[in-house]
Design a protein around this motif. Structure first.
Motif, mmCIF file in Angstrom:
data_model
loop_
_atom_site.group_PDB
_atom_site.id
_atom_site.type_symbol
_atom_site.label_atom_id
_atom_site.label_comp_id
_atom_site.label_asym_id
_atom_site.label_seq_id
_atom_site.Cartn_x
_atom_site.Cartn_y
_atom_site.Cartn_z
ATOM 1 N N ILE A 73 28.431 43.461 51.438
ATOM 2 C CA ILE A 73 29.031 42.401 50.623
ATOM 3 C C ILE A 73 30.533 42.599 50.575
ATOM 4 C CG2 ILE A 73 29.200 41.491 48.272
ATOM 5 C CD1 ILE A 73 26.213 42.498 47.991
ATOM 6 N N ARG A 74 31.277 41.512 50.816
ATOM 7 C CA ARG A 74 32.727 41.568 50.682
ATOM 8 C C ARG A 74 33.229 40.328 49.944
ATOM 9 N NH1 ARG A 74 37.589 38.974 53.565
ATOM 10 N NH2 ARG A 74 39.284 40.058 52.508
ATOM 11 N N THR A 75 33.955 40.568 48.853
ATOM 12 C CA THR A 75 34.614 39.498 48.134
ATOM 13 C C THR A 75 36.097 39.827 48.021
ATOM 14 O OG1 THR A 75 34.326 40.484 45.912
ATOM 15 C CG2 THR A 75 32.532 39.081 46.741
ATOM 16 N N SER A 76 36.878 38.820 47.693
ATOM 17 C CA SER A 76 38.324 39.006 47.579
ATOM 18 C C SER A 76 38.899 37.904 46.711
ATOM 19 C CB SER A 76 38.963 38.956 48.972
ATOM 20 O OG SER A 76 40.368 39.052 48.899
ATOM 21 N N PRO A 77 39.977 38.183 45.964
ATOM 22 C CA PRO A 77 40.656 37.080 45.280
ATOM 23 C C PRO A 77 41.193 36.082 46.290
ATOM 24 C CG PRO A 77 41.939 39.117 45.146
ATOM 25 C CD PRO A 77 40.615 39.485 45.700
ATOM 26 N N ASP A 78 41.217 34.839 45.903
ATOM 27 C CA ASP A 78 41.629 33.762 46.809
ATOM 28 C C ASP A 78 43.127 33.495 46.660
ATOM 29 O OD1 ASP A 78 41.551 31.710 48.634
ATOM 30 O OD2 ASP A 78 40.980 30.204 47.155
ATOM 31 N N HIS A 79 43.922 34.535 46.888
ATOM 32 C CA HIS A 79 45.385 34.383 46.875
ATOM 33 C C HIS A 79 45.998 35.521 47.669
ATOM 34 C CE1 HIS A 79 45.662 37.684 43.981
ATOM 35 N NE2 HIS A 79 44.851 37.044 43.171
ATOM 36 N N GLY A 80 47.281 35.474 47.854
ATOM 37 C CA GLY A 80 47.977 36.473 48.651
ATOM 38 C C GLY A 80 48.650 37.541 47.818
ATOM 39 N N THR A 81 49.612 38.220 48.442
ATOM 40 C CA THR A 81 50.275 39.362 47.803
ATOM 41 C C THR A 81 51.252 38.954 46.715
ATOM 42 O OG1 THR A 81 51.883 39.292 49.613
ATOM 43 C CG2 THR A 81 50.060 40.857 49.823
ATOM 44 N N ALA A 82 51.748 37.728 46.765
ATOM 45 C CA ALA A 82 52.675 37.201 45.741
ATOM 46 C C ALA A 82 53.835 38.153 45.488
ATOM 47 C CB ALA A 82 51.913 36.909 44.442
ATOM 48 N N PHE A 83 54.518 38.526 46.554
ATOM 49 C CA PHE A 83 55.655 39.437 46.409
ATOM 50 C C PHE A 83 56.703 38.902 45.432
ATOM 51 C CE2 PHE A 83 54.647 40.804 50.975
ATOM 52 C CZ PHE A 83 54.000 41.958 50.572
ATOM 53 N N ASP A 84 56.812 37.577 45.326
ATOM 54 C CA ASP A 84 57.854 36.986 44.488
ATOM 55 C C ASP A 84 57.678 37.271 43.008
ATOM 56 O OD1 ASP A 84 55.561 35.349 44.737
ATOM 57 O OD2 ASP A 84 56.667 33.607 43.982
ATOM 58 N N ILE A 85 56.435 37.537 42.566
ATOM 59 C CA ILE A 85 56.233 37.828 41.132
ATOM 60 C C ILE A 85 55.734 39.249 40.889
ATOM 61 C CG2 ILE A 85 55.813 35.411 40.549
ATOM 62 C CD1 ILE A 85 52.807 36.152 40.322
ATOM 63 N N ALA A 86 55.591 40.036 41.953
ATOM 64 C CA ALA A 86 55.085 41.403 41.788
ATOM 65 C C ALA A 86 56.004 42.204 40.864
ATOM 66 C CB ALA A 86 54.992 42.088 43.143
ATOM 67 N N GLY A 87 55.388 42.924 39.955
ATOM 68 C CA GLY A 87 56.133 43.768 39.026
ATOM 69 C C GLY A 87 56.689 43.055 37.824
ATOM 70 N N ALA A 94 36.107 37.853 41.531
ATOM 71 C CA ALA A 94 35.635 38.490 42.770
ATOM 72 C C ALA A 94 34.805 39.732 42.478
ATOM 73 C CB ALA A 94 36.825 38.846 43.653
ATOM 74 N N LEU A 95 35.207 40.516 41.508
ATOM 75 C CA LEU A 95 34.444 41.710 41.139
ATOM 76 C C LEU A 95 33.099 41.318 40.514
ATOM 77 C CD1 LEU A 95 37.401 43.795 39.727
ATOM 78 C CD2 LEU A 95 35.948 44.505 41.635
ATOM 79 N N ARG A 96 33.130 40.322 39.656
ATOM 80 C CA ARG A 96 31.878 39.861 39.050
ATOM 81 C C ARG A 96 30.920 39.321 40.106
ATOM 82 N NH1 ARG A 96 34.691 36.896 33.858
ATOM 83 N NH2 ARG A 96 34.389 38.596 32.346
ATOM 84 N N LEU A 97 31.448 38.558 41.055
ATOM 85 C CA LEU A 97 30.595 37.992 42.090
ATOM 86 C C LEU A 97 30.033 39.091 42.986
ATOM 87 C CD1 LEU A 97 29.380 35.544 43.476
ATOM 88 C CD2 LEU A 97 31.469 35.360 44.835
ATOM 89 N N ALA A 98 30.825 40.101 43.295
ATOM 90 C CA ALA A 98 30.323 41.211 44.103
ATOM 91 C C ALA A 98 29.130 41.879 43.428
ATOM 92 C CB ALA A 98 31.443 42.230 44.344
ATOM 93 N N ARG A 99 29.210 42.039 42.122
ATOM 94 C CA ARG A 99 28.098 42.633 41.376
ATOM 95 C C ARG A 99 26.872 41.716 41.423
ATOM 96 N NH1 ARG A 99 26.115 47.010 40.597
ATOM 97 N NH2 ARG A 99 28.247 47.736 40.386
ATOM 98 N N THR A 100 27.073 40.415 41.237
ATOM 99 C CA THR A 100 25.961 39.468 41.275
ATOM 100 C C THR A 100 25.294 39.461 42.648
ATOM 101 O OG1 THR A 100 27.004 38.057 39.601
ATOM 102 C CG2 THR A 100 25.348 37.033 41.008
#
Length: 322
Positions: free
Chosen positions: A284-298, A310-316
């Motif tokens: 099973i592999r899930t992931s958030p549906d967005h990128g690295t968002a360097f512009d707002i990181a930190g 994504a974590l909840r769906l992986a568990r399901t």
């Protein structure tokens, strides 16, 4: 599988992955997962507990993030990706896959990577995250599904120019995509007889040939063949009428012909909470549906909703496979 934790990769440490990981742990204290990466890359003040193996994750207090440490070559500065850390990002993914394949983790969830950084820093030879996972798993064909509470949708063709879609849309590709989708809905989403709705390629699904021939000559024959095999599958439908609430009530998953045809509806319905799922892998592999968002990181502004989903769906999905 249900008693095992989820392996969460670090993603690019200069992106929002570290921040949303810490936020997801706070939001999901009772969902067992562990993070693979360099502890020094997490936001300052993050309460962590280093572990030596995934089996230790369940014993970590809910106030702390279980971390399977993986040293990186350089510090991480939010918003400023470092080529020196590219190999560490790749190693985090490979380590997580190895743990899932060895039965030490229930599922894989991946934080966002930046492909150019990996290519420049470590000669990353794969078109993207998904292709790398397929190579590690030893499979030739996988399928991308985007899902939220209101919609599951699969694009048959993905990251290619719109002008290239008609040539890429072959009967074999469509048939394989539909079969992988059907099998995953049964195995990972516990639907014994899933209902698939398939869009046309052209406006009004070609309108009898007035707006293109692919709907009648490529899509419709494949659907007829799969219906004869017993699949519950409808279409080809006009894509502009497939995604309103009334239409969605009649299927479990929609299959669209190209990237934007699939992603515009789901991002309109749930921009923050969509999840990317890879179908066709032996794990099973899930992931958030967005990128690295360097512009707002930190900055503290990163929304963890998609990673939490994504974590909840992986568990399901792990529970559905047991």
């Amino acid at each position: 599988m249900t008693g095992l934790p989820i392996a969460l990769t670090c993603g690019d440490p200069a992106g929002i992955g570290p921040e949303i990981t810490a936020k997801a742990r706070a939001a999901l204290p009772d969902l067992p997962f562990f993070w693979i990466g360099d502890p020094a890359h997490l936001p300052r003040g993050t309460a962590i507990r280093e572990i030596g193996s995934p089996s230790e994750a369940s014993r970590v207090p809910s106030s702390h993030l279980p971390v399977l440490p993986l040293p990186f070559a350089a510090p991480a500065t939010p918003g400023r990706p470092a080529a020196e850390n590219a190999q560490g990002v790749i190693d985090s993914i490979a380590r997580a896959v190895a743990l899932v394949q060895a039965g030490e983790a229930a599922a894989l969830c991946t934080n966002p990577i930046h492909k150019k950084v990996l290519r420049d820093g470590a000669g990353f030879a794969h078109p993207g995250h998904t292709e790398f996972l397929a190579a590690l798993a030893g499979v030739e064909r996988v399928v991308m599904m985007l899902t939220c509470d209101m919609l599951k949708v699969v694009p048959v063709t993905i990251h290619i120019a719109l002008s290239e879609v008609p040539a890429a849309l072959t009967p074999d590709l469509l048939r394989d995509t539909l079969r992988l989708t059907h099998d995953a809905m049964r195995c990972d989403f516990a639907l014994p007889t899933p209902r698939l709705a398939v869009s046309g390629l052209n406006p009004h699904a070609g309108e009898g040939g007035a707006m293109g021939h692919e709907d009648a000559t490529i899509i419709a024959p494949v659907l007829e063949d799969l219906r004869a095999e017993g699949m519950r599958i409808s279409g080809p439908h006009a894509a502009d009428t497939m995604f309103h609430a009334g239409a969605r009530a009649h299927y479990d998953v929609a299959v669209a012909m190209y990237h934007d045809q699939a992603l515009i509806p789901i991002k309109t319905l749930d921009f923050a909470g969509g999840v990317n799922v890879t179908l066709g892998l032996p794990f099973i592999r899930t992931s958030p549906d967005h990128g690295t968002a360097f512009d707002i990181a930190g900055t503290g502004r990163a929304d963890p909703s998609s990673l939490i989903a994504a974590l909840r769906l992986a568990r399901t999905m792990a529970r559905a496979r047991t």
